[in-house]
Design a protein around this motif. Sequence first.
Motif, PDB file in Angstrom:
ATOM      1  N   MET A   1     -18.623  72.895   1.161  1.00  0.00           N
ATOM      2  CA  MET A   1     -18.948  72.285   2.495  1.00  0.00           C
ATOM      3  C   MET A   1     -18.148  70.534   2.922  1.00  0.00           C
ATOM      4  O   MET A   1     -18.236  69.227   2.665  1.00  0.00           O
ATOM      5  CB  MET A   1     -20.342  72.034   3.388  1.00  0.00           C
ATOM      6  N   THR A   2     -17.409  71.034   3.842  1.00  0.00           N
ATOM      7  CA  THR A   2     -16.919  69.364   4.142  1.00  0.00           C
ATOM      8  C   THR A   2     -16.689  69.199   5.398  1.00  0.00           C
ATOM      9  O   THR A   2     -17.379  70.077   6.135  1.00  0.00           O
ATOM     10  CB  THR A   2     -14.770  69.202   4.063  1.00  0.00           C
ATOM     11  N   ASP A   3     -16.824  67.796   5.634  1.00  0.00           N
ATOM     12  CA  ASP A   3     -16.558  67.975   7.448  1.00  0.00           C
ATOM     13  C   ASP A   3     -15.924  68.901   8.591  1.00  0.00           C
ATOM     14  O   ASP A   3     -14.545  68.621   8.004  1.00  0.00           O
ATOM     15  CB  ASP A   3     -16.991  66.042   7.410  1.00  0.00           C
ATOM     16  N   VAL A   4     -16.803  68.983   9.730  1.00  0.00           N
ATOM     17  CA  VAL A   4     -15.767  69.443  10.774  1.00  0.00           C
ATOM     18  C   VAL A   4     -15.842  68.154  11.804  1.00  0.00           C
ATOM     19  O   VAL A   4     -16.600  67.339  12.110  1.00  0.00           O
ATOM     20  CB  VAL A   4     -16.894  70.407  11.239  1.00  0.00           C
TER      21      VAL A   4
ATOM     22  N   ALA B   1     -23.746  79.654   9.167  1.00  0.00           N
ATOM     23  CA  ALA B   1     -23.458  78.631   9.977  1.00  0.00           C
ATOM     24  C   ALA B   1     -23.615  77.263   9.677  1.00  0.00           C
ATOM     25  O   ALA B   1     -22.730  76.296   9.213  1.00  0.00           O
ATOM     26  CB  ALA B   1     -23.536  78.719  11.717  1.00  0.00           C
ATOM     27  N   ALA B   2     -24.463  77.223   9.212  1.00  0.00           N
ATOM     28  CA  ALA B   2     -26.185  76.018   8.651  1.00  0.00           C
ATOM     29  C   ALA B   2     -24.565  75.677   7.292  1.00  0.00           C
ATOM     30  O   ALA B   2     -24.325  73.978   7.090  1.00  0.00           O
ATOM     31  CB  ALA B   2     -27.347  76.426   8.526  1.00  0.00           C
ATOM     32  N   VAL B   3     -24.981  75.809   6.489  1.00  0.00           N
ATOM     33  CA  VAL B   3     -23.768  76.345   5.692  1.00  0.00           C
ATOM     34  C   VAL B   3     -22.624  75.558   5.886  1.00  0.00           C
ATOM     35  O   VAL B   3     -21.625  74.145   5.530  1.00  0.00           O
ATOM     36  CB  VAL B   3     -24.354  77.096   4.289  1.00  0.00           C
ATOM     37  N   GLU B   4     -22.132  76.198   6.073  1.00  0.00           N
ATOM     38  CA  GLU B   4     -20.552  75.817   6.985  1.00  0.00           C
ATOM     39  C   GLU B   4     -20.669  74.874   7.338  1.00  0.00           C
ATOM     40  O   GLU B   4     -19.092  73.898   7.184  1.00  0.00           O
ATOM     41  CB  GLU B   4     -20.106  77.040   7.445  1.00  0.00           C
ATOM     42  N   LEU B   5     -21.460  74.736   8.530  1.00  0.00           N
ATOM     43  CA  LEU B   5     -20.715  72.977   9.202  1.00  0.00           C
ATOM     44  C   LEU B   5     -21.828  72.127   8.759  1.00  0.00           C
ATOM     45  O   LEU B   5     -21.941  70.422   9.664  1.00  0.00           O
ATOM     46  CB  LEU B   5     -21.180  73.772  11.050  1.00  0.00           C
ATOM     47  N   ILE B   6     -23.289  72.003   8.296  1.00  0.00           N
ATOM     48  CA  ILE B   6     -23.544  70.668   8.020  1.00  0.00           C
ATOM     49  C   ILE B   6     -23.607  70.640   6.359  1.00  0.00           C
ATOM     50  O   ILE B   6     -23.813  71.507   5.683  1.00  0.00           O
ATOM     51  CB  ILE B   6     -25.777  71.185   8.225  1.00  0.00           C
TER      52      ILE B   6
ATOM     53  N   GLY C   1     -23.655  68.923   3.140  1.00  0.00           N
ATOM     54  CA  GLY C   1     -25.091  68.830   2.012  1.00  0.00           C
ATOM     55  C   GLY C   1     -25.766  70.242   2.345  1.00  0.00           C
ATOM     56  O   GLY C   1     -26.916  70.100   1.198  1.00  0.00           O
ATOM     57  N   VAL C   2     -25.967  70.905   2.953  1.00  0.00           N
ATOM     58  CA  VAL C   2     -26.331  72.390   3.078  1.00  0.00           C
ATOM     59  C   VAL C   2     -25.894  73.387   2.166  1.00  0.00           C
ATOM     60  O   VAL C   2     -24.566  73.877   1.982  1.00  0.00           O
ATOM     61  CB  VAL C   2     -26.514  72.908   3.858  1.00  0.00           C
ATOM     62  N   ASP C   3     -26.619  73.749   1.365  1.00  0.00           N
ATOM     63  CA  ASP C   3     -26.302  74.736   0.299  1.00  0.00           C
ATOM     64  C   ASP C   3     -26.518  75.705  -0.231  1.00  0.00           C
ATOM     65  O   ASP C   3     -25.956  77.127  -0.256  1.00  0.00           O
ATOM     66  CB  ASP C   3     -26.524  74.701  -1.784  1.00  0.00           C
ATOM     67  N   THR C   4     -27.554  76.300   0.892  1.00  0.00           N
ATOM     68  CA  THR C   4     -28.238  77.535   1.023  1.00  0.00           C
ATOM     69  C   THR C   4     -29.486  77.496   2.246  1.00  0.00           C
ATOM     70  O   THR C   4     -29.458  76.084   2.553  1.00  0.00           O
ATOM     71  CB  THR C   4     -28.978  78.017  -0.345  1.00  0.00           C
ATOM     72  N   SER C   5     -29.431  78.619   3.052  1.00  0.00           N
ATOM     73  CA  SER C   5     -29.776  78.310   3.982  1.00  0.00           C
ATOM     74  C   SER C   5     -31.002  79.913   4.848  1.00  0.00           C
ATOM     75  O   SER C   5     -30.350  80.861   4.428  1.00  0.00           O
ATOM     76  CB  SER C   5     -29.041  78.439   6.004  1.00  0.00           C
ATOM     77  N   GLY C   6     -31.963  79.729   5.309  1.00  0.00           N
ATOM     78  CA  GLY C   6     -32.440  80.386   6.014  1.00  0.00           C
ATOM     79  C   GLY C   6     -33.627  80.683   6.806  1.00  0.00           C
ATOM     80  O   GLY C   6     -33.855  78.975   7.666  1.00  0.00           O
TER      81      GLY C   6
END
Length: 228
Positions: free
Chosen positions: A1-4, A36-41, A43-48
């Motif tokens: 994930m890169t900074d947006v 979107a959490a994985v894409e936009l934040i 340090g986030v590698d997985t989300s639920g």
Amino acid sequence: MTDVSPHELAIRMAEMARTMAQDRTLDTILTEVTSAAVELIPGVDTSGILLIKPRGGFESLAGTSDLPRDLDVLQMTFEEGPCVQAALADTIVRTDDFRIEQRWPQYSPAVQKLGVLSGLSFKLYTGDRTAGALNCFGFRPTTWDADAESIGSILAAHAASAIIATQQEQQLKAALLSRDRIGQAKGIIMERFGTDDVSAFGMLRHLSQEQNTKLVDIAQQVIDTRSN
């Protein structure tokens, strides 16, 4: 994930807002939120998303991998952890490094064995019937900054709105179904006993009070007598 950039973030949020305005399923919307959490934040590698039911049990939804559900199971087993704390109490719960986290003595060592070293959870304001959290996890220690918390809070609001809308739709359908059942039962009573609408409803209400049973359940019992 890169900074947006702020512009990219605004575009992504607008897309999600349009999605919620369309006729989309709850699962689809929640999956878009966690993705979107994985894409936009950073340090986030997985989300639920974790939903806790007031009478026990839980639902683990829209995981971007199987890992969020495994972590939810651990939390419900140990009755501790950031997702549970966010769902039931705090608005935002952050852990920069589970290796030094002291709040959850059983959960923290367990998640390290699964390769998770950081986490960020956001309370979902889902109404009286459920408590929920949007949960984000990283495979490396992460110092979560204000931007990460802001983005996560916005995504959590999207998820909560979708859940509330679904709950309201279900409640409306239930109310309409109840009304139809009561109407059918009144018709049966009017035909069977030669009463008017008001008297038929009064009989249903009296039986409901006498048996300490919901009016719609009494109505269903009356409907069932017609088919016997």
